[in-house]
Enzyme design. Structure first.
Site, short mmCIF file in Angstrom:
data_model
loop_
_atom_site.label_atom_id
_atom_site.label_comp_id
_atom_site.label_asym_id
_atom_site.label_seq_id
_atom_site.Cartn_x
_atom_site.Cartn_y
_atom_site.Cartn_z
N LYS A 121 0.99 -1.28 -0.04
CA LYS A 121 -0.03 0.00 0.04
C LYS A 121 1.08 1.22 -0.03
O LYS A 121 0.69 2.03 -0.67
CB LYS A 121 -0.91 0.12 1.10
N ARG B 205 -9.74 0.25 8.89
CA ARG B 205 -9.02 -1.38 9.15
C ARG B 205 -10.35 -2.06 9.81
O ARG B 205 -10.05 -3.14 10.18
CB ARG B 205 -8.06 -1.22 9.99
N ARG C 235 11.65 -5.46 5.03
CA ARG C 235 11.36 -3.94 4.77
C ARG C 235 12.17 -3.05 5.39
O ARG C 235 12.48 -3.24 6.57
CB ARG C 235 9.68 -3.80 5.20
N ARG D 181 11.42 -1.02 11.15
CA ARG D 181 10.37 -0.78 12.01
C ARG D 181 10.17 -1.76 13.37
O ARG D 181 10.64 -2.85 12.84
CB ARG D 181 9.11 -0.75 11.47
N ARG E 25 -0.17 -9.22 13.37
CA ARG E 25 -0.79 -8.12 12.50
C ARG E 25 -1.57 -9.08 11.52
O ARG E 25 -2.70 -8.71 11.21
CB ARG E 25 0.04 -7.45 12.07
P1 ADP Z 1 2.05 -1.78 3.10
O1 ADP Z 1 2.20 -0.44 3.26
O2 ADP Z 1 1.00 -2.47 2.73
O3 ADP Z 1 2.36 -2.46 4.76
P2 ADP Z 1 4.83 -1.63 1.91
O4 ADP Z 1 4.39 -0.84 0.70
O5 ADP Z 1 5.49 -1.04 2.87
O6 ADP Z 1 3.17 -2.25 2.48
O7 ADP Z 1 5.58 -2.92 1.44
C1 ADP Z 1 5.82 -3.79 2.34
C2 ADP Z 1 7.41 -4.47 1.81
O8 ADP Z 1 7.11 -5.23 0.57
C3 ADP Z 1 8.23 -3.33 1.66
O9 ADP Z 1 9.66 -3.67 2.11
C4 ADP Z 1 8.29 -3.14 0.00
O10 ADP Z 1 9.63 -2.66 -0.67
C5 ADP Z 1 8.06 -4.64 -0.40
N1 ADP Z 1 7.24 -4.51 -1.52
C6 ADP Z 1 6.11 -3.66 -1.97
N2 ADP Z 1 5.59 -4.19 -3.14
C7 ADP Z 1 6.08 -5.12 -3.48
C8 ADP Z 1 6.11 -6.21 -4.62
N3 ADP Z 1 4.86 -5.93 -5.30
N4 ADP Z 1 6.85 -7.26 -4.81
C9 ADP Z 1 7.74 -7.60 -3.85
N5 ADP Z 1 8.17 -6.53 -2.79
C10 ADP Z 1 7.14 -5.52 -2.81
P1 ADP Z 2 1.25 -2.12 7.94
O1 ADP Z 2 0.08 -1.92 6.99
O2 ADP Z 2 2.31 -2.48 7.28
O3 ADP Z 2 0.57 -3.29 8.90
P2 ADP Z 2 0.60 0.50 9.20
O4 ADP Z 2 1.93 1.22 9.10
O5 ADP Z 2 -0.34 0.71 8.33
O6 ADP Z 2 1.30 -1.13 8.97
O7 ADP Z 2 0.37 0.38 10.60
C1 ADP Z 2 1.10 0.03 11.64
C2 ADP Z 2 0.29 -0.45 12.79
O8 ADP Z 2 -0.39 0.66 13.25
C3 ADP Z 2 -0.81 -1.53 13.09
O9 ADP Z 2 -0.18 -2.83 13.08
C4 ADP Z 2 -1.65 -0.97 14.20
O10 ADP Z 2 -1.21 -1.26 15.31
C5 ADP Z 2 -1.88 0.63 13.68
N1 ADP Z 2 -2.58 1.12 12.72
C6 ADP Z 2 -2.27 1.68 11.74
N2 ADP Z 2 -3.41 2.07 11.16
C7 ADP Z 2 -4.64 1.79 11.82
C8 ADP Z 2 -6.04 1.65 11.94
N3 ADP Z 2 -6.52 2.20 10.79
N4 ADP Z 2 -6.58 0.93 12.95
C9 ADP Z 2 -6.02 0.53 13.73
N5 ADP Z 2 -4.63 0.53 14.03
C10 ADP Z 2 -4.01 0.93 13.02
#
Ligand code: ADP
Ligand code: ADP
Length: 218
Positions: A21, A96, A130, A158, A169
């Site tokens: 995302k 979420r 990541r 992170r 998660r």
């Molecule tokens: P989200 O915001 O949904 O948690 P991220 O954009 O932070 O996900 O991506 C999670 C990890 O996966 C990052 O290290 C990113 O570089 C990697 N990543 C994102 N998209 C892809 C993909 N299409 N293929 C492989 N790795 C990816």
């Molecule tokens: P990712 O998509 O990689 O899991 P985020 O950066 O979106 O991570 O979120 C990190 C953490 O922040 C989540 O695991 C949760 O604890 C909290 N969080 C983020 N967005 C929300 C939301 N909309 N509702 C509840 N918790 C959230």
């Protein structure tokens, strides 16, 4: 796509943790003109500055649990009052839970939900590998999107990107967030909101192209 950018409506970017995302948000923001609003980034800022909200959210985040809805809804309500949100925003990682989506429907007009689908088997490797550049916020991956050598030493991982926390998660995703895709399905049947579903298991470029072409078809 131009129709989307002209309307004061918002977009929701939906998917499991590690779906890509954040990685795709910049491009979608550029294409639609909507600023990215990431609740994860906002919460991490609050934790970094040790605000009272940050102190409350921290333990949930570190345990891989969702932060309570009331905290998130307050955060979003405040953010939506800012002037750059008046033409709609790109929500990343919000809503979420169904309760968050219901609250959102009262304060913003969501015209599009982009669902990025990635199987659980891929998620752990993506999250554990990541890395983030604290200076630019850019997201990298040790194998799939390596950072340029000269910035490698400043990258951070992170605290919640460990294998154990990812399991919690993912659990939270399946229990509390995934049911929202069905909720949006029902919502879209009753409104003019669109849903596009994208296979997120290809490369970053392939996923970006798939999203762009779906946006172009709207
Ligand atoms: P989200 O915001 O949904 O948690 P991220 O954009 O932070 O996900 O991506 C999670 C990890 O996966 C990052 O290290 C990113 O570089 C990697 N990543 C994102 N998209 C892809 C993909 N299409 N293929 C492989 N790795 C990816
Ligand atoms: P990712 O998509 O990689 O899991 P985020 O950066 O979106 O991570 O979120 C990190 C953490 O922040 C989540 O695991 C949760 O604890 C909290 N969080 C983020 N967005 C929300 C939301 N909309 N509702 C509840 N918790 C959230």
């Amino acid at each position: 796509m131009s129709a989307i950018s002209r309307q004061p409506s918002s977009i929701v970017l939906f998917g499991p943790p590690g779906a890509g995302k954040g990685t795709q948000a910049g491009k979608i923001s550029q294409l639609t003109g909507k600023p990215q609003v990431s609740t994860g980034d906002m919460l991490r800022e609050a934790v970094k500055h040790n605000t009272s909200l940050g102190k409350e959210a921290k333990e949930y985040m570190e345990a891989g649990l969702l932060v309570p809805d009331s905290i998130i809804i307050d955060l979003i309500s405040e953010r939506m009052k800012e002037s750059d949100a008046s033409g709609g925003v790109l929500f990343d990682g919000f809503p979420r839970t169904i309760a968050q989506a219901e609250e959102l429907s009262l304060i913003a007009n969501v015209s599009l939900v982009i669902m990025i689908q990635v199987p659980d088997e891929d998620i752990v490797e993506r999250i554990v590998g990541r890395r983030m550049d604290p200076e630019t916020g850019e997201i990298y991956h040790i194998n799939f999107n390596p950072a340029p050598a000269h910035i490698e030493s400043r990258l951070i991982q992170r605290k919640d990107d460990t294998e154990d926390t990812v399991r919690s998660r993912l659990n939270a995703y399946h229990e509390q967030t995934k049911p929202l895709s069905e909720w949006y399905g029902i919502f879209s049947d009753k409104t003019t909101m669109s849903i596009i579903t994208v296979d997120g298991s290809g490369t970053i470029e392939q996923v970006a192209k798939a999203i762009e072409s779906e946006l172009g078809g709207l």
